[in-house]
Design a protein around this motif. Structure first.
Motif: not given
Length: 127
Positions: A54-60, A63-71
């Motif tokens: 949930k925290a990561y979703r909010i940060l994403e 635009n504070v963090i970004e998920t790059k798939g499996y990387r």
């Protein structure tokens, strides 16, 4: 670098969001730096993985963090600027102003709550 206070009135996910933003603002992590996986951070902090997610979703979303798939998950290139905006505080300010206007017009707390719930129930899910 992150510590969670399970006895705090502040929700765990909110503590996590705030601490990651502070770490970015204090240059403890920099744009492009990798962050721990959801599972790894949950294990390290001894909290539920759904809380970290949930925290990561909010940060994403912010635009504070970004998920790059499996990387993995990384600090966003504009994280320093984006971590300074507090969406929750902005929402509270906006609602305070609108609710004050309603009360000045004579609306009761109950009428405002009913109207708010009606409008929220009309909004599409996820928006």
């Amino acid at each position: 670098m992150i510590t969670i206070d399970v006895d705090s009135a502040e929700p765990l996910f909110s503590q996590l969001v705030n601490q990651i933003k502070i770490a970015i603002q204090q240059a403890l992590v920099a744009p492009g730096d990798a962050l721990p996986s959801i599972r790894q951070l949950a294990t390290d902090l001894d909290i539920n993985a759904k809380t970290v997610a949930k925290a990561y979703r909010i940060l994403e979303r912010d635009n504070v963090i970004e998920t790059k798939g499996y990387r993995g998950t990384f600090v966003h290139s504009n994280a320093i600027l984006n971590s300074q905006f507090d969406l929750e505080a902005w929402i509270n300010e906006q609602l305070f102003d609108v609710i004050s206007t309603f009360k000045d017009a004579g609306a009761t707390d109950s009428e405002i709550r009913i109207a708010f719930n009606n409008i929220m129930s009309q909004q599409p899910k996820g928006k």
